[in-house]
Write a protein that holds these residues in place. Sequence first.
Motif, PDB file in Angstrom:
ATOM      1  N   ARG A 273      15.299   9.755 -17.927  1.00 22.98           N
ATOM      2  CA  ARG A 273      14.705  10.231 -19.186  1.00 22.98           C
ATOM      3  C   ARG A 273      14.723  11.750 -19.271  1.00 22.98           C
ATOM      4  O   ARG A 273      13.773  12.393 -19.695  1.00 22.98           O
ATOM      5  CB  ARG A 273      13.275   9.707 -19.372  1.00 22.98           C
TER       6      ARG A 273
ATOM      7  N   ARG B  88      17.748  11.495 -31.650  1.00 23.70           N
ATOM      8  CA  ARG B  88      17.344  10.100 -31.911  1.00 23.70           C
ATOM      9  C   ARG B  88      18.018   9.144 -30.940  1.00 23.70           C
ATOM     10  O   ARG B  88      17.408   8.183 -30.457  1.00 23.70           O
ATOM     11  CB  ARG B  88      17.722   9.696 -33.332  1.00 23.70           C
TER      12      ARG B  88
ATOM     13  N   ASN C 126       7.579   8.243 -27.665  1.00 23.39           N
ATOM     14  CA  ASN C 126       8.546   8.465 -28.746  1.00 23.39           C
ATOM     15  C   ASN C 126       8.790   9.947 -29.014  1.00 23.39           C
ATOM     16  O   ASN C 126       9.368  10.306 -30.040  1.00 23.39           O
ATOM     17  CB  ASN C 126       8.058   7.791 -30.035  1.00 23.39           C
ATOM     18  N   CYS C 127       8.335  10.793 -28.109  1.00 24.61           N
ATOM     19  CA  CYS C 127       8.509  12.238 -28.260  1.00 24.61           C
ATOM     20  C   CYS C 127       9.623  12.756 -27.357  1.00 24.61           C
ATOM     21  O   CYS C 127       9.862  12.214 -26.268  1.00 24.61           O
ATOM     22  CB  CYS C 127       7.223  12.978 -27.877  1.00 24.61           C
ATOM     23  N   ILE C 128      10.272  13.798 -27.816  1.00 23.07           N
ATOM     24  CA  ILE C 128      11.260  14.506 -27.002  1.00 23.07           C
ATOM     25  C   ILE C 128      10.773  15.938 -26.812  1.00 23.07           C
ATOM     26  O   ILE C 128      10.449  16.625 -27.783  1.00 23.07           O
ATOM     27  CB  ILE C 128      12.650  14.506 -27.655  1.00 23.07           C
TER      28      ILE C 128
ATOM     29  N   MET D 161       7.229  11.614 -21.805  1.00 25.16           N
ATOM     30  CA  MET D 161       8.161  11.958 -22.866  1.00 25.16           C
ATOM     31  C   MET D 161       9.581  12.131 -22.323  1.00 25.16           C
ATOM     32  O   MET D 161       9.774  12.359 -21.129  1.00 25.16           O
ATOM     33  CB  MET D 161       7.708  13.256 -23.545  1.00 25.16           C
ATOM     34  N   TYR D 162      10.561  11.990 -23.200  1.00 28.64           N
ATOM     35  CA  TYR D 162      11.945  12.297 -22.846  1.00 28.64           C
ATOM     36  C   TYR D 162      12.088  13.818 -22.865  1.00 28.64           C
ATOM     37  O   TYR D 162      11.558  14.482 -23.744  1.00 28.64           O
ATOM     38  CB  TYR D 162      12.909  11.664 -23.855  1.00 28.64           C
TER      39      TYR D 162
ATOM     40  N   LEU E 113      16.377   8.169 -27.578  1.00 28.74           N
ATOM     41  CA  LEU E 113      15.230   7.274 -27.557  1.00 28.74           C
ATOM     42  C   LEU E 113      15.596   5.819 -27.863  1.00 28.74           C
ATOM     43  O   LEU E 113      14.741   4.963 -27.809  1.00 28.74           O
ATOM     44  CB  LEU E 113      14.173   7.754 -28.563  1.00 28.74           C
ATOM     45  N   ARG E 114      16.868   5.599 -28.163  1.00 33.37           N
ATOM     46  CA  ARG E 114      17.275   4.232 -28.490  1.00 33.37           C
ATOM     47  C   ARG E 114      17.453   3.405 -27.234  1.00 33.37           C
ATOM     48  O   ARG E 114      17.899   3.903 -26.228  1.00 33.37           O
ATOM     49  CB  ARG E 114      18.574   4.241 -29.290  1.00 33.37           C
TER      50      ARG E 114
END
Length: 207
Positions: free
Chosen positions: A187, A203, A152-154, A171-172, A206-207
């Motif tokens: 990603r 946001r 859930n991290c960018i 991570m993205y 990550l959807r």
Amino acid sequence: MDGTLVDSEKVWAEVQLELLAELGATWTIEDCLTLIGSDLRDAVQVWMARIPEGVITAEELADRMFSEVVEALRKEVTFQPGALELLQALRKEDIPCALVSASYRTMIDAVLGHLPPDPFAVIVAGDEVTLGKPHPEPYLTGAARLGVDPANCIVIEDSATGTQAGTAAGMYVVAVPQWVTIPEAPRRLVVKSLEPVTPESLRSLLR
């Protein structure tokens, strides 16, 4: 931090070119590019291989290189376009941010002196991890200290090694290459600048 938050890669390059020439090494701007995002411990070994034997020890070289860059950053830094605005927007929306840098803590403190107080919830410095980028340890450490799932991290990066570290951490990655080319990949979003990036646009990734 270097190259993503502030335009410090230029400072690093200037110090490398001047100091290594003084020590008798042949070093070019192209050589500087190969070390962008590298851990200082790894970079020192590359520099030492170019310096005539017996001129300086690895420890002395690291100290000199490090201190000269820190001194330059204490005097002045140039923020990358959109970086400070994005950081402020994330803080306004209570989105926790970590600064994960290959730079050592003293250098990070020199840059943070130009920022408003406490811009990051967590800071992971290069001298506070066992394995530096491109190993995922720095980013996994940042996520653990934030108490969040790496998925859930960018990660926002400008270097190839940092991008590899973020990807390896699951991570993205939003890549903002300045000096080096970073290819598109799953990603991963490659952008020219952080100026159009907002909390909502992050946001949506990550959807």
